[in-house]
Write an enzyme that holds these catalytic residues in place. Structure first.
Site, PDB file in Angstrom:
ATOM      1  CG  HIS A 108      -0.482   0.176   2.567  1.00 32.59           C
ATOM      2  ND1 HIS A 108      -0.196  -0.658   3.452  1.00 32.59           N
ATOM      3  CD2 HIS A 108      -0.022   1.326   3.083  1.00 32.59           C
ATOM      4  CE1 HIS A 108       0.418  -0.080   4.564  1.00 32.59           C
ATOM      5  NE2 HIS A 108       0.388   1.254   4.490  1.00 32.59           N
ATOM      6  CG  ASP A 138       0.205  -4.059   2.851  1.00 30.87           C
ATOM      7  OD1 ASP A 138       0.339  -3.418   1.941  1.00 30.87           O
ATOM      8  OD2 ASP A 138      -0.042  -3.306   3.798  1.00 30.87           O
ATOM      9  CB  SER A 212       3.041   2.044   6.024  1.00 32.40           C
ATOM     10  OG  SER A 212       1.709   2.194   6.846  1.00 32.40           O
TER      11      SER A 212
END
Length: 456
Positions: A108, A138, A212
């Site tokens: 992402h 992911d 992230s």
């Protein structure tokens, strides 16, 4: 110029502090009673150079009912090219191979990006090449061409225990590299929503936007996880963060580097949660386990003599509570893995072994259906998508310059209808053979939502 007023009390306090000896005003001393105080600094000096900032740019088509109309553009003398806007995002990444420049991050963070820039701790910027992404876990891999890189060693995350100290390193809010510490709160977390395969490390080390793709390391400075998401009712950190364990990300990374994508195996069956009503119909004493609703001919499940109506109560000794847990277990194991299934039939439970095999999906060439579909390859949806209730036919490939490509059909689109006919599977699509409708309109679901494509 604005001046902030300083109160007399503050002036007095400042004077008193100035009068104290320097040692009295210092931070924690490095040694107390002859004992060296613990510090994460020596470990972090080795870790932080391997954590990078990742910034991306994605060009997004701007849709407008007036400006998309060619007659409107011609009347007002507007340019014929489609308008675009550029979306930007920030995230983090971890260098895991200094010689080849491989950076591990989240899908992402970089998925769908047109431009990727990787910034090192020393300030150097490099253009990132996307090696591959895996939306289901992911995980993504980016490569940079650079010298003097420092990589993090990857630890065996299966040895983590609840209560182990961990440190999260990333670039939250684009402020610059930041370090937070905490402990492992839980392991093998799943069922957190979304459609991917989940096996998260839960930690109370603060993970914020921009973190992230960053590193979760143990006290030896080894990578144990990739920071991915938080659980927060308010949007801020509440001490519940999740990271992808290295045992999973390593397997995905190796496949992405070798093949550019991840191949997964499955058992070749579909299951359903057992409700109290279903338990009553099947004569079951409780609702634990999942009931088999479909077995593909020639699949691993078929070879293990699993039948419709059987109840699967455990996989590799771990109890199955719902169909999502079985799907998650299939997706997290590499192709060729042998799994032990506990199967209940007619009140008797037995254990069987089944090997995860690559899923074989039936395909169909568009030219065999209609000349306007030449250059398009269709295939059945994967079991993963079907288990989520998705119906339709997957677009495997679209030849550049074909009629379908010019009309806007893309690979990975899902055709859910042709005209007014709903298309739940490939066999329904085959019914178009020889029909040759005057107007061929596909109803397609993709990244841009549901849209109509008129192929001429």
């Amino acid at each position: 110029m604005h001046h902030r007023r300083i109160r007399p009390v503050a002036i007095l306090l400042t004077a008193l502090l100035a009068a104290l000896p320097l040692a009295s005003r210092a931070a924690l001393p490095p040694v107390v009673d002859g004992q060296v105080l613990p510090s994460l600094a020596p470990m972090l000096e080795k870790v932080t150079p391997a954590v990078v900032n990742i910034s991306t740019k994605t060009r997004v088509q701007v849709r407008d009912p007036f400006f998309d109309d060619p007659m409107f553009r011609q009347f007002f003398g507007l340019p014929g090219a489609q308008r675009q806007r550029v979306a930007q995002s920030l995230g983090s990444g971890v260098i895991v191979d200094a010689a080849k420049g491989y950076v591990l991050t989240n899908n992402h963070v970089v998925g769908g990006a047109d431009d990727i820039t990787v910034t090192l701790q020393d300030g150097r910027d490099f253009k990132g090449k996307l090696i591959g992404t895996d939306p289901d876990t992911d995980v993504a891999v980016v490569q940079i061409q650079a010298t003097g890189l420092q990589a993090l060693p990857m630890a065996d995350s299966s040895k983590l225990r609840v209560g182990d100290f961990v440190v999260a390193v990333g670039d939250p809010f684009g402020l610059g590299q930041t370090v937070t510490s905490g402990i492992v709160s839980a392991l093998q977390r799943s069922g957190l929503g979304g459609t991917g395969y989940q096996n998260f490390i839960q930690t109370d080390a603060s993970i914020n936007p921009g973190n992230s793709g960053g590193a979760l390391v143990n006290l030896r400075g080894e990578l144990v996880g990739i920071n991915t998401m938080i659980f927060s009712p308010s949007g801020g950190n509440v001490g519940i963060g999740f990271a992808i364990p290295t045992d999973l990300s390593r397997e995905v990374m190796q496949q992405l580097i070798a093949h550019g994508k991840v191949s997964r195996g499955n058992l070749g069956l579909e299951t359903q949660d057992i409700t109290p009503r279903i338990a009553q119909v099947l004569g079951l004493k409780n609702t634990s386990g999942v009931v088999v609703t479909r077995v593909s001919t020639g699949s691993a499940a078929d070879g293990a003599d699993i039948q419709i109506g059987d109840v699967l109560t455990a996989i590799d000794g771990k109890p199955l509570r719902n169909a999502q847990e079985l799907r998650n277990a299939e997706g997290l194991l590499p192709v060729g893995s042998a799994v032990k299934l506990s199967v209940q039939r007619n009140g008797t439970t037995r254990d069987v072994l089944a090997k995860l095999t690559p899923e074989k999906l039936a395909t169909l060439e568009g030219a065999s259906l209609d000349a306007r579909l030449a250059g398009v390859t269709f295939s059945e949806l994967s079991q993963n998508l079907r288990s989520q209730g998705v119906g339709g036919v997957s677009v495997g490939a679209v030849r550049a310059g074909s009629r379908a490509a010019q009309a806007g059909l893309s690979a990975n689109d899902i055709v859910i209808g042709v005209g007014n006919l709903r298309i739940p599977n490939l066999s329904t699509l085959k019914r178009l053979t020889g029909v040759n409708p005057r107007q061929l309109v596909l109803v397609v679901s993709g990244d841009e939502g549901v849209r109509y494509i008129d192929i001429r």
